[in-house]
Write a protein that holds these residues in place. Sequence first.
Motif, mmCIF file in Angstrom:
data_model
loop_
_atom_site.group_PDB
_atom_site.id
_atom_site.type_symbol
_atom_site.label_atom_id
_atom_site.label_comp_id
_atom_site.label_asym_id
_atom_site.label_seq_id
_atom_site.Cartn_x
_atom_site.Cartn_y
_atom_site.Cartn_z
ATOM 1 N N GLU A 11 -4.374 1.357 -1.899
ATOM 2 C CA GLU A 11 -4.318 0.054 -1.739
ATOM 3 C C GLU A 11 -4.517 -0.761 -2.754
ATOM 4 N N ALA A 18 -8.696 -9.324 5.511
ATOM 5 C CA ALA A 18 -7.139 -9.199 5.215
ATOM 6 C C ALA A 18 -6.725 -10.551 5.487
ATOM 7 N N LYS A 77 -1.867 -3.444 7.461
ATOM 8 C CA LYS A 77 -2.044 -2.494 6.379
ATOM 9 C C LYS A 77 -3.406 -1.638 6.189
ATOM 10 N N LEU A 78 -4.310 -2.212 6.772
ATOM 11 C CA LEU A 78 -5.778 -2.065 6.733
ATOM 12 C C LEU A 78 -5.731 -0.627 7.472
ATOM 13 N N GLU A 106 -2.550 -9.821 1.693
ATOM 14 C CA GLU A 106 -3.501 -8.853 1.502
ATOM 15 C C GLU A 106 -3.895 -8.122 2.831
ATOM 16 N N GLY A 107 -3.397 -6.727 2.702
ATOM 17 C CA GLY A 107 -3.784 -6.008 4.055
ATOM 18 C C GLY A 107 -2.977 -6.259 5.210
ATOM 19 N N SER A 142 0.973 -1.264 0.161
ATOM 20 C CA SER A 142 -0.022 0.072 0.058
ATOM 21 C C SER A 142 0.680 1.305 -0.117
#
Length: 398
Positions: free
Chosen positions: A109, A249, A180-181, A152-153, A52
Motif C-alpha cells: 500500500e 482512510a 482498500k484497507l 487514501e485507503g 494498492s
Amino acid sequence: MTPVILMIVVWVTICFTSFAFAADEDKKKDLPERGILMTPEYTGVIVSEDESVSIDLIVTNQGRRDENISLSLTSVPKEWKAWIKTYSFGVTGVHVKSDTTKNLTLRAEPGDGAGPGQYTFGIEAHTEDGQLTSTGQVTITVKEEKKEKKAEGIKITTSYPVLRGPTDAKFEFSVEVDNKLDKDTIFSLTSQGPKNWEINFKPAYEDKFISSLRLKGDQSQTMAVAVNPHPMAKPGEYPILIKVNSPEAKGEATLMVVLTGTYKLNAGTANGLLSMNTVRGKEGSLSFYVQNNGSATLDNINFLSFKPENWKVAFTPERIDSLAPEELKQVEVSITPTDQALVGDYSVGLTADAGKVSKAIELRITVRASTAWGWIGIGIIVLVMAGLVALFIRLGRR
C-alpha cells in the motif's frame, strides 16, 4: 453382494491403491532430497497513484520431504507499507508438503510520499534450518496521473458523475465505495453543496437515509446520493462534494448537477374574462397573453384549438419561436362559427404547447343571430301596426 464378489472388490481396491502408491513413490524417487522455490506471480506491475497492489506468491516444495518455510520481506521502499498475508491475516511461515505448492499474497500500500516512479520489493523464503533459500523481487511502477481528487485507503467511483435536468427535478447518483484497507472499517459520509440544497446518502435500492457505511476489508458497496436543488436555484452547473472518511482512510469525489431551469407557462386575458360574443358565420376576435413563468427559456411554442365541428380558429402569430423567462407576448385569436350554428353558448379550448410544458384555457363563445333579422322583424311589426291603424280609421267612419 455375495462374499466372493466382495472379496474381488476389496482385492481390486488394494491392488489399485498399491499401484498408485508405488507410482507416487517412483515419482518421488525422481525428486531431489530437498528443494524449495518461491516465485511472485507477477514480477512487475504498473499502477496509478494511490493504488494498492496484491500479488500472489507461489511457494513450492520441490523435494521428497515436507518443509516448514519461513517468508520475509528483505526490502520495502520507505514510502510504502508491505506484508505477506493469506485471505485475512499476515503470514511469516508456511508448511508445504513434498511436491506441492501453497499460494500466499504480497500486499503493498502506498504512503503519502509514494509518487510516480519505480519501487522494488525484495522477498525471501528459507527452510526452518536455514539450509535452503529462494529469493525474488517485485517492481511496482507508479504512473503519473493528473487527478482532481486523491483517496487514501478508499476509492470512490461513479459511472455518471454529471446529471442534467430542470430545477424542480430530483437527482440521484449511484456511487461505488471500495474499501482498500485490510480490515473492517466504518466510514462516515458527509457532503458539501450549494446553500439550501438537500443532499442525502441512501443504500442502493432503499429509501432510508444513512450517515455511515460499514465495509469489510477489500470490499466494495454501492450507495445512492440523492440531491434536491433549492426551488429558486438559477440555471447553471453546481458541484457536489461527497466525503467518505474514517480514522485510517479518507476519500472524496465531486459530482455535478446541471440545472436547465424550471419550465412554467401561463396564459390568459388581460381583464381575466374568458368569453366572447359573435354572430354565426361571422369572425370574432380575442386577445390573450402567453407568459414564461419559469427560469428556463421556452422554444417553439405552438397553439392548438379544440372547437365545435366546422368552426374556424386562427392564431396570430401562429407560433412563438422563443420566450425568455418572465417574458410576455400577446396573441390574437379569431373564431368563426359555422353558418348553421344555433344561437347559444359554445366552448372553445385553446392550448399553448412548448413541448416540456403546456397551458390550456377555455373560452365561452356566445353565438347570436344577425342584427339584419332584427331590423326585418321590426319592419314587419311596424307594417302590421300601420295596417291595424288604417283598418280602425276606416271602420270608424262607417
